[in-house]
Enzyme design. Sequence first.
Site, short mmCIF file in Angstrom:
data_model
loop_
_atom_site.label_atom_id
_atom_site.label_comp_id
_atom_site.label_asym_id
_atom_site.label_seq_id
_atom_site.Cartn_x
_atom_site.Cartn_y
_atom_site.Cartn_z
CG PHE A 177 -1.68 1.28 1.43
CD1 PHE A 177 -2.61 1.70 0.49
CD2 PHE A 177 -1.45 2.07 2.54
CE1 PHE A 177 -3.31 2.88 0.67
CE2 PHE A 177 -2.14 3.24 2.73
CZ PHE A 177 -3.06 3.66 1.79
CG HIS A 196 14.06 13.28 -3.26
ND1 HIS A 196 13.67 14.55 -3.62
CD2 HIS A 196 13.53 12.45 -4.19
CE1 HIS A 196 12.95 14.51 -4.73
NE2 HIS A 196 12.84 13.22 -5.08
CG LEU A 198 9.64 10.08 -3.85
CD1 LEU A 198 9.50 8.64 -4.32
CD2 LEU A 198 10.12 10.96 -4.98
CD1 TRP A 206 11.37 5.59 -6.39
CD2 TRP A 206 10.53 4.06 -4.98
NE1 TRP A 206 12.42 4.97 -5.76
CE2 TRP A 206 11.95 4.02 -4.90
CE3 TRP A 206 9.79 3.20 -4.19
CZ2 TRP A 206 12.61 3.16 -4.05
CZ3 TRP A 206 10.46 2.32 -3.35
CH2 TRP A 206 11.84 2.31 -3.28
CG ASP A 285 -3.90 -3.05 3.96
OD1 ASP A 285 -3.31 -2.23 3.25
OD2 ASP A 285 -4.76 -3.83 3.51
#
Length: 583
Positions: A177, A196, A198, A206, A285
């Site tokens: 996930f 970095h 995202l 990615w 989840d």
Amino acid sequence: MSSSTASSALKRAFKSVTPTPASSDTLRDRLAAVLPQGHKFTIYHLSTPPTKTEALCSAPPDERPDKTFGESHFLAVSIHRDHDASPSLKRVSPGADEAKSAEPRTQVLVFAVEIFIFTTAYSTTLFVGKADSTGFLHLLKLPKGTASPIRQVTATFLAYLIEHRRRKNTQTIVNLFARAQSQYLFPGSVQNGGKHILDDRGLVKWWCRVLNLLMEGLRREAWGIPKGYLLVPGLEESDTRAFVPRTAASTNNWIIGHPLEKISHYVDEFDWVPPRCLIPRYPDDPKSRFRDELDEEVSKRKQGMWKWASVKNLDQFWEMMSFRQECSSGRLTGFIWLVFDTNKRDTTAQQNVITPASSFDTPFSSQNPPSTPPRRRVDILAQTPRLSKGSLLKQDTDAVTPRTPQPNRPKRKDKTKKKIRLTGPIISRPPKVKRQLRNYLLDRPTSTKYYYWPPEGRGAKVVSEPEYKRDIELLLHLDFSTLDKATGSSRRWINQAGVGADEWGALVHGKARTQANLFGSENSGNQGGAVTNLTGLVRRKGPSQETGQGMAGLNESALKPVNILNAGLIRKKPKNRHDYDED
């Protein structure tokens, strides 16, 4: 990027990965093939043995849940940092210089990933729990434009676990996930300017690239036909397609949707399966938490029907999922699957099973709710039925087959007989000295019907589940905001997690070229990593073509001294009158 470039690069990275579990190379060798050349890394692989756990999916009515075993794997990668050469203002104790010279480098954790493995008699599921970096990878001072090795390390680690967990006639599933967050495993790392982070779209892309490389690298006949599934709640299929990597084989490899019906063996055994029996239950989840919320809506009186009040099928479940949990926080989230189907189901046997047409013709209503029919297995008659004491089947078998006379058994001895009283001197046993620490967790079978646990697929240190949770909990309470704090936190976690281990941490020397992306990314399509020089093919305005000098000639002329003429040495050409007369 061409498919041939990607496949050849993956072969070099995975070192000709074969689907057989007995592989010669180790995780250390595979990671050395993808880490930058000229740098040293240390990997720490922590795992737990297969332990019986709760089933991922609920069983249909009147059925037993699948016997499930779970493992936990944690991989941490650290780099070696030089000591700070600046003098300290504190008083230095005698002998401190010798201690520093003996240990010229310290370690800093740069990346970690946690993977859970769930195995049953039908499938092997790898669930990626958390993955995070500290942002101190810039200390290696890699050349500008070099791809980060984190993607390669993640794909290599997943490929290593998949290869050593493969079983015959079973599915292999990778699920995760993707949710954008500033930090997962390293607290305080968000304050590091070198990290970095995202965004939501970048993180989904990615992970799709990581699994796409994994899918193309393990494409073998024995693995079946691997397929990738991507589902972004709230987006249309055309918008979701933009997250799929643009490769030659991605169009056929990726499917926009979910494979929940495909990966469940209940679909092949029953005519109708409740939706709640198809949704797995993973740790942390969102779809598992939404599933639990739907179960709470059903009253205890109607729980036997296995029917939700608001959700009737999986399409409604995913439609409502876009408005629940983390999917409704304003950021995009992605559910990604990778299924290696080995055609484990016997299709020829299933074709002989005739499903009654009445189960499809009769409409469902309040008086006729949907129900799970009995199993439609072909081999059910081949099994030996269980006999009870008063069953008619047992009486019939006794009437047909007479009992054989049993030999006369000796009578039991009387328990009231007196015990023999021992007499004589008492000789004490010499104490046994425990010379080595034995890990009793390893005293488990390597292969069973429900899991495969080879020595090659285990961690460098195998611990129990409580000890594993304690090590992960310690990491979540450390500080990685600055370099000094990250160094101290890394040292503390490495020492605490390695207590009792003979060899903790494997030193890895990188062998990959820094300018080459071994997995054939979109930025670099060259296999060998050589930079293509297009200087001679580019025309620029500037020097005249009459000089005949290229870029190399201009650079050489720029280094030579320039001769300057004085004004007295310049002579003007006298004007000739005949030149004007001719015109």
